[in-house]
Design a protein around this motif. Structure first.
Motif, PDB file in Angstrom:
ATOM      1  N   GLN A  29     103.941 -58.010  -6.994  1.00  0.00           N
ATOM      2  CA  GLN A  29     102.742 -57.810  -7.752  1.00  0.00           C
ATOM      3  C   GLN A  29     102.533 -59.700  -7.545  1.00  0.00           C
ATOM      4  N   SER A  30     101.096 -59.438  -8.207  1.00  0.00           N
ATOM      5  CA  SER A  30     100.634 -60.888  -8.467  1.00  0.00           C
ATOM      6  C   SER A  30     100.762 -61.791 -10.045  1.00  0.00           C
ATOM      7  N   VAL A  31     101.738 -62.963  -9.753  1.00  0.00           N
ATOM      8  CA  VAL A  31     101.818 -63.727 -10.593  1.00  0.00           C
ATOM      9  C   VAL A  31     101.022 -62.828 -12.703  1.00  0.00           C
ATOM     10  N   THR A  32      99.928 -62.997 -12.551  1.00  0.00           N
ATOM     11  CA  THR A  32      99.164 -62.783 -13.642  1.00  0.00           C
ATOM     12  C   THR A  32      99.210 -61.044 -14.299  1.00  0.00           C
ATOM     13  N   ASP A  33      99.066 -60.318 -13.274  1.00  0.00           N
ATOM     14  CA  ASP A  33     100.655 -59.456 -13.429  1.00  0.00           C
ATOM     15  C   ASP A  33     101.105 -59.169 -14.265  1.00  0.00           C
ATOM     16  N   ILE A  34     102.126 -60.133 -13.417  1.00  0.00           N
ATOM     17  CA  ILE A  34     103.657 -60.072 -14.516  1.00  0.00           C
ATOM     18  C   ILE A  34     103.725 -60.866 -15.705  1.00  0.00           C
ATOM     19  N   LYS A  35     103.018 -62.206 -15.581  1.00  0.00           N
ATOM     20  CA  LYS A  35     102.483 -62.378 -16.915  1.00  0.00           C
ATOM     21  C   LYS A  35     101.907 -61.718 -18.080  1.00  0.00           C
ATOM     22  N   GLU A  40     105.877 -57.076 -22.145  1.00  0.00           N
ATOM     23  CA  GLU A  40     105.597 -55.493 -22.873  1.00  0.00           C
ATOM     24  C   GLU A  40     107.421 -55.758 -23.248  1.00  0.00           C
ATOM     25  N   VAL A  41     107.572 -56.808 -22.402  1.00  0.00           N
ATOM     26  CA  VAL A  41     109.357 -56.806 -22.735  1.00  0.00           C
ATOM     27  C   VAL A  41     110.640 -57.138 -23.456  1.00  0.00           C
ATOM     28  N   GLN A  42     110.655 -56.157 -24.317  1.00  0.00           N
ATOM     29  CA  GLN A  42     111.611 -56.672 -24.842  1.00  0.00           C
ATOM     30  C   GLN A  42     113.246 -56.762 -25.179  1.00  0.00           C
ATOM     31  N   LEU A  43     113.844 -56.396 -23.676  1.00  0.00           N
ATOM     32  CA  LEU A  43     115.549 -56.752 -23.893  1.00  0.00           C
ATOM     33  C   LEU A  43     115.215 -57.351 -22.033  1.00  0.00           C
ATOM     34  N   GLU A  44     116.569 -58.289 -22.113  1.00  0.00           N
ATOM     35  CA  GLU A  44     116.725 -58.723 -21.193  1.00  0.00           C
ATOM     36  C   GLU A  44     116.994 -57.586 -19.514  1.00  0.00           C
ATOM     37  N   SER A  45     117.731 -56.780 -19.853  1.00  0.00           N
ATOM     38  CA  SER A  45     118.320 -56.033 -18.891  1.00  0.00           C
ATOM     39  C   SER A  45     117.002 -54.518 -18.511  1.00  0.00           C
ATOM     40  N   ASP A  46     115.837 -55.275 -19.187  1.00  0.00           N
ATOM     41  CA  ASP A  46     114.660 -54.352 -18.867  1.00  0.00           C
ATOM     42  C   ASP A  46     114.373 -54.589 -16.992  1.00  0.00           C
TER      43      ASP A  46
END
Length: 253
Positions: A3-9, A14-20
């Motif tokens: 994945q590109s860094v831009t996509d990850i950013k 959207e991530v709510q939990l560290e366990s995602d």
């Protein structure tokens, strides 16, 4: 495919939990941009947790009253005691139970964007009363009495008479049980909501007055005695919304 860094950013927002599972994969990504995004995510979670804990603390007065069977509590606050021009504006706000206003605070501690966001939420979902006392009445009765008049007027504008009042550092001569709280706009969600409604209402009024009286910079100083405002007074004298009982205006008239 990496994945590109831009996509990850974009996705990390959207991530709510560290366990995602996605987050766990990104933790292993050595790229600097990804690790910076992760650090930012942790900072954001910390801020959100602090806001949640502060919100819980700010609900103490309302919850205590609810436990006593009080289901309708109005927060009362005012804006505009100190300016040289314009009205004093008070708001009374009865928030519906369950309305989530995490991040709310005294209006002076919020950015303009957050003030406008909370103002919209409160105006749409709460019972609101607004009281306005103009400069001539302030001159007639003094600012302290004018503030009380604005607050009582705000209460009278509510759709239903509240069972209890939470007021920012004032006592009112009304036949409703009340609690006066010093720095209430920092300690009570209802009072903080009232401070936001009063502040946004008054700021908008002063911006309108700025169009009528363009010599004083009211849209920027909201009637407070800034350098620009004082220079306008010196050059043009006071206008119709100046408080003639306040210095330096009373020395000019």
């Amino acid at each position: 495919m990496t994945q590109s860094v831009t996509d990850i950013k974009k996705q990390i927002r959207e991530v709510q939990l560290e366990s995602d599972p996605r987050f766990q994969e990104w933790l292993k990504d050595p790229r600097k941009g990804v690790q910076q995004a992760i650090e930012q995510w942790y900072r954001l979670q910390k801020k959100r947790e602090e806001e949640r804990l502060n919100y819980e603390q700010m609900l103490i007065f309302e919850r205590q009253l609810l436990e006593q069977g009080v289901t309708s509590t109005a927060g009362i606050d005012e804006v505009g005691r100190g300016p040289l021009a314009g009205p004093v504006v008070a708001a009374a706000v009865v928030l519906p139970q369950g309305l989530d206003l995490i991040g709310i605070n005294d209006s002076k501690k919020l950015s303009q964007v957050k003030k406008e966001y909370f103002y919209k939420e409160i105006m749409e979902k709460a019972d609101i009363g607004i009281g306005i006392v103009d400069a001539s009445k302030i001159d007639e009765v003094n600012i302290y009495e004018a503030t009380k008049k604005a607050m009582i007027s705000a209460i009278s504008q509510l759709r239903q008479t509240p069972e209890h009042l939470l007021i920012d550092a004032m006592k009112l001569t009304v036949d409703i049980p009340q609690t006066s709280i010093v720095k209430g706009d920092e300690k009570s969600v209802s009072i903080a909501a009232a401070s936001i409604v009063a502040k946004v209402t008054r700021d908008r009024l002063m911006s309108e007055y700025a169009l009528l009286y363009p010599s004083y910079g009211f849209e920027k100083n909201m009637g407070y005695g800034t350098k620009e405002h004082l220079a306008g007074l010196e050059l043009h004298g006071p206008c119709a919304i100046h408080r003639r009982s306040f210095s330096p205006i009373k020395e000019m008239v």
